[in-house]
Enzyme design. Structure first.
Site, PDB file in Angstrom:
ATOM      1  N   ASN A  23       0.804  -1.229   0.000  1.00  0.00           N
ATOM      2  CA  ASN A  23       0.000   0.000   0.000  1.00  0.00           C
ATOM      3  C   ASN A  23       0.831   1.270   0.000  1.00  0.00           C
ATOM      4  O   ASN A  23       0.277   2.370  -0.096  1.00  0.00           O
ATOM      5  CB  ASN A  23      -0.986  -0.028   1.169  1.00  0.00           C
ATOM      6  CG  ASN A  23      -2.049  -1.102   0.963  1.00  0.00           C
ATOM      7  OD1 ASN A  23      -2.170  -1.656  -0.124  1.00  0.00           O
ATOM      8  ND2 ASN A  23      -2.782  -1.424   2.012  1.00  0.00           N
ATOM      9  N   ARG A  92      -8.611  -2.360  -8.305  1.00  0.00           N
ATOM     10  CA  ARG A  92      -9.384  -1.126  -8.234  1.00  0.00           C
ATOM     11  C   ARG A  92      -8.553   0.030  -7.716  1.00  0.00           C
ATOM     12  O   ARG A  92      -8.834   1.186  -7.961  1.00  0.00           O
ATOM     13  CB  ARG A  92     -10.641  -1.299  -7.427  1.00  0.00           C
ATOM     14  CG  ARG A  92     -10.449  -1.712  -6.006  1.00  0.00           C
ATOM     15  CD  ARG A  92     -11.740  -1.646  -5.270  1.00  0.00           C
ATOM     16  NE  ARG A  92     -12.387  -0.377  -5.470  1.00  0.00           N
ATOM     17  CZ  ARG A  92     -11.995   0.759  -4.903  1.00  0.00           C
ATOM     18  NH1 ARG A  92     -10.908   0.771  -4.172  1.00  0.00           N
ATOM     19  NH2 ARG A  92     -12.648   1.883  -5.114  1.00  0.00           N
ATOM     20  N   ARG A 121     -16.981   0.450  -2.312  1.00  0.00           N
ATOM     21  CA  ARG A 121     -15.771   1.223  -2.634  1.00  0.00           C
ATOM     22  C   ARG A 121     -16.063   2.429  -3.546  1.00  0.00           C
ATOM     23  O   ARG A 121     -15.531   2.558  -4.637  1.00  0.00           O
ATOM     24  CB  ARG A 121     -14.715   0.333  -3.280  1.00  0.00           C
ATOM     25  CG  ARG A 121     -14.482  -0.985  -2.619  1.00  0.00           C
ATOM     26  CD  ARG A 121     -13.922  -0.937  -1.216  1.00  0.00           C
ATOM     27  NE  ARG A 121     -12.583  -0.421  -1.143  1.00  0.00           N
ATOM     28  CZ  ARG A 121     -11.480  -1.159  -1.288  1.00  0.00           C
ATOM     29  NH1 ARG A 121     -11.597  -2.431  -1.544  1.00  0.00           N
ATOM     30  NH2 ARG A 121     -10.279  -0.626  -1.192  1.00  0.00           N
ATOM     31  N   PRO A 122     -16.962   3.310  -3.163  1.00  0.00           N
ATOM     32  CA  PRO A 122     -17.246   4.483  -4.009  1.00  0.00           C
ATOM     33  C   PRO A 122     -16.019   5.394  -4.136  1.00  0.00           C
ATOM     34  O   PRO A 122     -15.059   5.268  -3.368  1.00  0.00           O
ATOM     35  CB  PRO A 122     -18.366   5.191  -3.242  1.00  0.00           C
ATOM     36  CG  PRO A 122     -18.210   4.747  -1.838  1.00  0.00           C
ATOM     37  CD  PRO A 122     -17.668   3.347  -1.883  1.00  0.00           C
ATOM     38  N   ILE A 123     -16.057   6.298  -5.090  1.00  0.00           N
ATOM     39  CA  ILE A 123     -14.942   7.248  -5.255  1.00  0.00           C
ATOM     40  C   ILE A 123     -15.458   8.689  -5.231  1.00  0.00           C
ATOM     41  O   ILE A 123     -14.828   9.602  -5.778  1.00  0.00           O
ATOM     42  CB  ILE A 123     -14.147   6.985  -6.555  1.00  0.00           C
ATOM     43  CG1 ILE A 123     -15.044   7.055  -7.794  1.00  0.00           C
ATOM     44  CG2 ILE A 123     -13.421   5.650  -6.501  1.00  0.00           C
ATOM     45  CD1 ILE A 123     -14.270   7.048  -9.107  1.00  0.00           C
ATOM     46  N   ASP A 124     -16.581   8.897  -4.582  1.00  0.00           N
ATOM     47  CA  ASP A 124     -17.177  10.246  -4.531  1.00  0.00           C
ATOM     48  C   ASP A 124     -16.228  11.273  -3.911  1.00  0.00           C
ATOM     49  O   ASP A 124     -16.138  12.415  -4.388  1.00  0.00           O
ATOM     50  CB  ASP A 124     -18.509  10.203  -3.786  1.00  0.00           C
ATOM     51  CG  ASP A 124     -18.406   9.531  -2.417  1.00  0.00           C
ATOM     52  OD1 ASP A 124     -17.544   8.636  -2.241  1.00  0.00           O
ATOM     53  OD2 ASP A 124     -19.163   9.915  -1.507  1.00  0.00           O
ATOM     54  N   LEU A 125     -15.505  10.875  -2.883  1.00  0.00           N
ATOM     55  CA  LEU A 125     -14.588  11.835  -2.232  1.00  0.00           C
ATOM     56  C   LEU A 125     -13.482  12.269  -3.198  1.00  0.00           C
ATOM     57  O   LEU A 125     -13.086  13.431  -3.239  1.00  0.00           O
ATOM     58  CB  LEU A 125     -13.970  11.219  -0.975  1.00  0.00           C
ATOM     59  CG  LEU A 125     -14.952  10.782   0.116  1.00  0.00           C
ATOM     60  CD1 LEU A 125     -14.222  10.003   1.203  1.00  0.00           C
ATOM     61  CD2 LEU A 125     -15.671  11.976   0.713  1.00  0.00           C
ATOM     62  N   ILE A 328     -14.758   0.288   8.934  1.00  0.00           N
ATOM     63  CA  ILE A 328     -14.270   0.910   7.693  1.00  0.00           C
ATOM     64  C   ILE A 328     -14.974   0.352   6.460  1.00  0.00           C
ATOM     65  O   ILE A 328     -15.459   1.115   5.626  1.00  0.00           O
ATOM     66  CB  ILE A 328     -12.735   0.723   7.545  1.00  0.00           C
ATOM     67  CG1 ILE A 328     -12.007   1.290   8.766  1.00  0.00           C
ATOM     68  CG2 ILE A 328     -12.245   1.338   6.236  1.00  0.00           C
ATOM     69  CD1 ILE A 328     -12.074   2.793   8.904  1.00  0.00           C
TER      70      ILE A 328
HETATM   71  C1  EPZ Z   1      -6.685   1.700   1.128  1.00  0.00           C
HETATM   72  O1  EPZ Z   1      -7.864   1.488   0.375  1.00  0.00           O
HETATM   73  C2  EPZ Z   1      -5.932   0.373   1.133  1.00  0.00           C
HETATM   74  N1  EPZ Z   1      -5.572  -0.007  -0.227  1.00  0.00           N
HETATM   75  C3  EPZ Z   1      -6.815  -0.711   1.754  1.00  0.00           C
HETATM   76  O2  EPZ Z   1      -6.048  -1.913   1.809  1.00  0.00           O
HETATM   77  C4  EPZ Z   1      -7.169  -0.291   3.179  1.00  0.00           C
HETATM   78  O3  EPZ Z   1      -8.033  -1.248   3.742  1.00  0.00           O
HETATM   79  C5  EPZ Z   1      -7.858   1.084   3.154  1.00  0.00           C
HETATM   80  O4  EPZ Z   1      -7.004   2.038   2.486  1.00  0.00           O
HETATM   81  C6  EPZ Z   1      -8.148   1.597   4.549  1.00  0.00           C
HETATM   82  O5  EPZ Z   1      -6.973   1.687   5.281  1.00  0.00           O
HETATM   83  C7  EPZ Z   1      -4.468   0.541  -0.792  1.00  0.00           C
HETATM   84  O6  EPZ Z   1      -3.809   1.378  -0.205  1.00  0.00           O
HETATM   85  C8  EPZ Z   1      -4.113   0.077  -2.174  1.00  0.00           C
HETATM   86  P1  EPZ Z   1     -10.287   4.378   1.772  1.00  0.00           P
HETATM   87  P2  EPZ Z   1      -8.793   2.758  -0.067  1.00  0.00           P
HETATM   88  O7  EPZ Z   1     -10.475   5.277   0.606  1.00  0.00           O
HETATM   89  O8  EPZ Z   1      -7.921   3.904  -0.424  1.00  0.00           O
HETATM   90  C9  EPZ Z   1     -15.036   4.780   1.861  1.00  0.00           C
HETATM   91  C10 EPZ Z   1      -5.570  -4.186   1.479  1.00  0.00           C
HETATM   92  O9  EPZ Z   1      -6.066  -5.231   1.947  1.00  0.00           O
HETATM   93  N2  EPZ Z   1     -14.869   5.735   0.760  1.00  0.00           N
HETATM   94  O10 EPZ Z   1      -9.586   4.891   2.984  1.00  0.00           O
HETATM   95  O11 EPZ Z   1      -9.788   2.298  -1.054  1.00  0.00           O
HETATM   96  C11 EPZ Z   1     -14.744   3.355   1.412  1.00  0.00           C
HETATM   97  O12 EPZ Z   1     -15.881   2.767   0.827  1.00  0.00           O
HETATM   98  C12 EPZ Z   1      -6.500  -3.065   1.049  1.00  0.00           C
HETATM   99  O13 EPZ Z   1      -4.368  -3.963   1.348  1.00  0.00           O
HETATM  100  C13 EPZ Z   1     -15.964   6.473   0.316  1.00  0.00           C
HETATM  101  O14 EPZ Z   1     -17.066   6.337   0.842  1.00  0.00           O
HETATM  102  O15 EPZ Z   1      -9.530   3.050   1.330  1.00  0.00           O
HETATM  103  C14 EPZ Z   1     -14.361   2.669   2.692  1.00  0.00           C
HETATM  104  O16 EPZ Z   1     -15.547   2.289   3.353  1.00  0.00           O
HETATM  105  C15 EPZ Z   1      -7.968  -3.371   1.275  1.00  0.00           C
HETATM  106  N3  EPZ Z   1     -15.802   7.336  -0.720  1.00  0.00           N
HETATM  107  C16 EPZ Z   1     -13.666   3.770   3.496  1.00  0.00           C
HETATM  108  O17 EPZ Z   1     -14.050   5.007   2.871  1.00  0.00           O
HETATM  109  C17 EPZ Z   1     -14.581   7.515  -1.335  1.00  0.00           C
HETATM  110  O18 EPZ Z   1     -14.502   8.335  -2.267  1.00  0.00           O
HETATM  111  C18 EPZ Z   1     -12.146   3.686   3.483  1.00  0.00           C
HETATM  112  O19 EPZ Z   1     -11.738   3.775   2.149  1.00  0.00           O
HETATM  113  C19 EPZ Z   1     -13.480   6.765  -0.872  1.00  0.00           C
HETATM  114  C20 EPZ Z   1     -13.639   5.891   0.178  1.00  0.00           C
END
Ligand code: EPZ
Length: 432
Positions: A23, A92, A121-125, A328
């Site tokens: 990561n 993704r 896993r939305p990307i709205d943020l 999370i």
């Molecule tokens: C990163 O994912 C990691 N992946 C994940 O590791 C890790 O679990 C996660 O951060 C949390 O620490 C990588 O770094 C490649 P987030 P990411 O955006 O960036 C919601 C592993 O096993 N969200 O912090 O996708 C989302 O749905 C993987 O190595 C929105 O709602 O995590 C989730 O519920 C799995 N809108 C929460 O936030 C958005 O636009 C955390 O997501 C973005 C996220």
């Protein structure tokens, strides 16, 4: 369908050096696109997600050479801003190439990566932040295009401390016009590593002491540099919980204990004796772990969601009941049915799992559906009596360079096999 056969019932002992961080390396590989030069990354883990990111970099014109643990990325020529869906759907987290391609070329196009088994896993943020930087976004049902004549710095406060959104804002801001002030930024160590790398390439970047505010002064260009990828704290935590599950005495080298704060605190509650030095963590596990009354996953520096499943595997043998809450991801308790096949007593209520520890687990045939759950099943197999066969090894290969090499070096007994396993959704390991 590849599998892992684990001979359980024996404690672990030995010491290993922990691989480079998945990561951390993925966003830094994306950041290399911003460098009109050559980037050399040392201690790069040979995992399938890195191989997938290499394909994506090559598809947009980068020259990439991977020799030993050294990855060379020549991004002097970027010839495309379109990310091939063949690779985006496999990983993704390729979404972090959006900020890099926008910063370098002003354009990016890709199909939505979609959700995965642990959540939507939305990307709205990400998209909200891009819009605040003057980036125009066009979306159809499955396609996403973004463009900006000149990205402009802005003050952005994330509604939640998303790791990926933080990374994308940083990557879009580094070559932008003006200054970006990012508030409520994610504080994970992987963000610090990305910032360290970019500063080394000449970026104008400042992170607050707490890490939740990041100031990025746009610069005109970045220059070539060499960088060593830090250790993988999730791989380290996986093996620590595996030792708590099976018992034993191990040392993990080339790691920074400070990044494992909450993990070591939980291990001590479970009766583990932890000794930390400047670059190693040694653990003497009890013959049977103590239960943990309550653990909830949280953003860093809270307990990491990626270690929730390995912790659950260890708590299945604890002397009493424990309560785990996943805050999370909405669907990250998926290994419960598989652990029950091994004799675990677990009740799920929404995002909470109540684990009634049993003295022993029994080997069984189980299947991995995602990366960290798969690794947790291997850890449970180490603690179980008899043989456990884990199907879906391709999921584990995404983030663990060679779990067999590591566990055998720590005194465990396991081997790989290419076998037909229970039918799995899709052939490729869909990745988080
Ligand atoms: C990163 O994912 C990691 N992946 C994940 O590791 C890790 O679990 C996660 O951060 C949390 O620490 C990588 O770094 C490649 P987030 P990411 O955006 O960036 C919601 C592993 O096993 N969200 O912090 O996708 C989302 O749905 C993987 O190595 C929105 O709602 O995590 C989730 O519920 C799995 N809108 C929460 O936030 C958005 O636009 C955390 O997501 C973005 C996220």
């Amino acid at each position: 369908m590849d599998s892992i056969h684990v001979q359980g019932g024996r404690s672990l002992s030995g010491e290993i050096s922990v691989q480079g961080s998945k990561n951390a390396v993925l966003p830094i590989m994306a950041a290399a696109v911003l460098v009109k030069g050559v980037t050399v990354l040392k201690n790069c883990p040979d995992i399938t997600d890195v191989r997938c990111m290499i394909k994506l970099l090559q598809s947009i014109g980068c020259l990439v050479e991977y020799t030993g643990d050294s990855l060379m990325i020549d991004a002097r020529q970027i010839t495309s801003h379109t990310l091939p869906h063949e690779y985006v759907k496999k990983m993704r987290s390729s979404i972090i190439l959006m900020g890099a391609l926008l910063g370098r070329t002003g354009k990016v196009a890709l199909n939505y990566p979609g959700g995965c088994i642990i959540g939507k896993r939305p990307i709205d943020l990400h998209l909200e932040a891009f819009a605040e930087m003057g980036i125009r976004i066009e979306q159809t049902d499955e396609k996403l295009e973004a463009a900006a004549h000149r990205i402009r710095g802005n003050e952005i406060c994330l509604r939640m401390a998303s790791v990926g959104a933080t990374e994308n804002v940083i990557l879009a801001a580094v070559l932008a016009e003006g200054t970006t002030i990012l508030k409520n930024a994610a504080r994970e160590p992987e963000i610090a590593a990305l910032c360290d790398f970019l500063i080394r390439c000449g970026a104008g970047l400042y992170r607050s002491a707490k890490g939740d505010v990041i100031v990025i002064e746009g610069v005109r260009a970045l220059h070539s540099c060499e960088y060593r990828i830090p250790f993988d704290r999730i791989v380290a935590g996986t093996y620590l919980f595996g030792t708590m599950a099976a018992g034993g005495n191990i040392c993990l080298r080339d790691i920074c204990a400070d990044q494992l704060g909450q993990v070591l605190a939980v291990i001590r509650i479970m009766g583990g004796n932890v000794v930390c030095t400047r670059d190693a963590v040694c653990l003497q596990a009890p013959s049977r772990p103590l239960p943990v009354p309550y653990v909830r996953t949280a953003v860093y520096p809270g307990f990491p969601t990626d270690l929730q499943s390995p912790l659950m595997a260890a708590l299945c043998r604890a002397d009493g009941h424990s309560l785990l809450e996943e805050t999370i991801f909405e669907n990250r308790l998926r290994i419960v049915p598989e652990l029950r096949k091994m004799g675990a007593q677990i009740m799920v209520n929404g995002r909470q799992a109540k684990i009634e520890g049993t003295g022993c687990l029994c080997g069984a045939c189980v299947k991995a559906e995602e990366l960290r759950g798969g690794a947790a099943l291997v850890m449970a197999g180490l603690a179980a009596q008899g043989e456990t066969v884990i199907y879906g090894r391709e999921f584990i290969n995404r983030g663990y360079e060679d779990i067999r090499r590591d566990i055998v070096s720590l005194g465990g007994s396991l081997f790989y096999e290419e076998t037909e396993g229970p039918s799995q959704k899709g052939d490729e390991a869909e990745t988080e």
